[in-house]
Design an enzyme around this catalytic site. Structure first.
Site, PDB file in Angstrom:
ATOM      1  N   GLY A  72       0.774  -1.247   0.000  1.00 15.61           N
ATOM      2  CA  GLY A  72       0.000   0.000   0.000  1.00 15.61           C
ATOM      3  C   GLY A  72       0.798   1.286   0.000  1.00 15.61           C
ATOM      4  N   ARG A 123      -5.235  -8.432  -9.410  1.00 19.10           N
ATOM      5  CA  ARG A 123      -6.227  -9.257 -10.116  1.00 19.10           C
ATOM      6  C   ARG A 123      -6.669  -8.558 -11.397  1.00 19.10           C
ATOM      7  NH1 ARG A 123      -9.201 -13.190  -7.925  1.00 19.10           N
ATOM      8  NH2 ARG A 123     -11.070 -12.550  -9.018  1.00 19.10           N
ATOM      9  N   ASN A 174      -4.722   2.325 -13.289  1.00 18.00           N
ATOM     10  CA  ASN A 174      -3.814   1.394 -12.619  1.00 18.00           C
ATOM     11  C   ASN A 174      -2.415   1.972 -12.704  1.00 18.00           C
ATOM     12  OD1 ASN A 174      -2.864  -1.151 -11.518  1.00 18.00           O
ATOM     13  ND2 ASN A 174      -2.166  -1.691 -13.583  1.00 18.00           N
ATOM     14  N   HIS A 215       1.497   0.762 -12.900  1.00 21.38           N
ATOM     15  CA  HIS A 215       2.251  -0.451 -13.227  1.00 21.38           C
ATOM     16  C   HIS A 215       3.746  -0.123 -13.293  1.00 21.38           C
ATOM     17  CE1 HIS A 215       3.071  -4.353 -14.929  1.00 21.38           C
ATOM     18  NE2 HIS A 215       3.852  -3.756 -15.818  1.00 21.38           N
ATOM     19  N   SER A 224       4.195   3.368 -15.250  1.00 27.06           N
ATOM     20  CA  SER A 224       3.133   3.924 -16.099  1.00 27.06           C
ATOM     21  C   SER A 224       1.821   3.979 -15.321  1.00 27.06           C
ATOM     22  CB  SER A 224       2.899   3.020 -17.324  1.00 27.06           C
ATOM     23  OG  SER A 224       4.090   2.799 -18.045  1.00 27.06           O
ATOM     24  N   THR A 284      -8.384  -1.739 -18.591  1.00 21.18           N
ATOM     25  CA  THR A 284      -9.235  -2.455 -19.536  1.00 21.18           C
ATOM     26  C   THR A 284      -9.238  -3.913 -19.098  1.00 21.18           C
ATOM     27  OG1 THR A 284      -7.383  -2.950 -21.011  1.00 21.18           O
ATOM     28  CG2 THR A 284      -8.589  -0.897 -21.439  1.00 21.18           C
ATOM     29  N   ASP A 328      -2.672  -4.966 -17.975  1.00 22.79           N
ATOM     30  CA  ASP A 328      -1.750  -3.824 -18.104  1.00 22.79           C
ATOM     31  C   ASP A 328      -1.686  -3.292 -19.539  1.00 22.79           C
ATOM     32  OD1 ASP A 328      -1.089  -4.205 -15.392  1.00 22.79           O
ATOM     33  OD2 ASP A 328       0.450  -5.660 -15.906  1.00 22.79           O
TER      34      ASP A 328
END
Ligand code: GRF
Length: 225
Positions: free
Chosen positions: A17, A96, A112, A114, A141, A146, A150
């Site tokens: 986290g 996930r 997200n 990544h 990034s 979607t 990634d």
């Protein structure tokens, strides 16, 4: 320029986290016009949930094994997410894939972070893979979520050099140090409306974005406080 009603964030986590905490800390020091209003996880015992609770943030965790399918799991989890009325959902170390109905339900509202310069190195072990490939540059990034791993359109990236003698752990630390400001800046610019996205269309100050923003572009455009 603080917004009148705080932009609401739901954060999805599976582990430590530190990215979630970067958002919380930025808000506390007045550098983010957005508030983490709920933290959600597939791992009830993860450190991120405990940290969120210490900050008095609402949390919930559901175990995937208690559900018959990925879709059933996502429906329940994202019903909990929807209940905090997020303006933006931030996946920050959420390990996930998210199923299509949930992606559609929150289209244009889910990002997200990544740890690679996408489209290079989607998936796990990005730092070791970048080192094994002899990359001179690596990074992180922020992209739209979607259904593919990634693979959504990239909003912004932070780059770091790969240095002589790096191992995966050292490189991961160098990347993580840039992930935090990258995520905070992206969320800030989404909250102010300067950065917007929907499907393949990303806009920056109202103009279509041709290539991912660099962290320094986001930094430079930060208004003085
Ligand atoms: C980060 O490297 C993030 O980019 C990736 O998983 C890691 C999570 O770290 N998706 P943390 O839980 O935010 O500390």
């Amino acid at each position: 320029m603080p917004l009148t009603s705080p932009f609401r964030l739901a954060v999805l986590v599976s582990g430590r986290g530190s990215n979630m905490n970067a958002l919380i800390q930025a808000r506390l020091r007045g550098a983010l016009d957005a508030q983490v209003t709920g933290v959600f996880s597939d791992k009830p015992g993860c450190a991120a949930l405990a940290l969120a609770r210490e900050h008095g943030i609402e949390t919930a965790a559901l175990r995937p094994r208690d559900f018959a399918s990925r879709e059933a799991y996502d429906e329940s989890l994202f019903n909990l997410v929807a209940a905090v009325h997020p303006d933006l959902i931030v996946c920050a170390g959420y390990l996930r894939l998210i199923s299509e109905p949930a992606v559609r339900r929150f289209a244009g509202r889910m990002i997200n972070i990544h740890p690679s310069l996408l489209p290079k190195y989607p998936g796990l072990d990005t730092h070791a893979r970048a080192l094994a490939a002899g990359e001179r540059e690596h990074g992180a990034s922020v992209h739209e979520v979607t259904t593919a791993l990634d693979a959504g359109p990239v909003l912004a990236q932070a780059r770091v050099p790969v240095l002589e003698g790096d191992d995966a752990q050292i490189l991961a630390q160098r990347v993580l140090a840039r992930e935090h400001p990258l995520l905070v800046q992206c969320v800030q610019k989404i909250a102010t409306g300067e950065l917007a996205f929907s499907g393949e269309r990303i806009s920056w100050h109202g103009q279509p974005l041709a290539a991912p923003l660099a962290l320094n572009e986001l930094d430079l455009l930060e208004e003085p406080r």
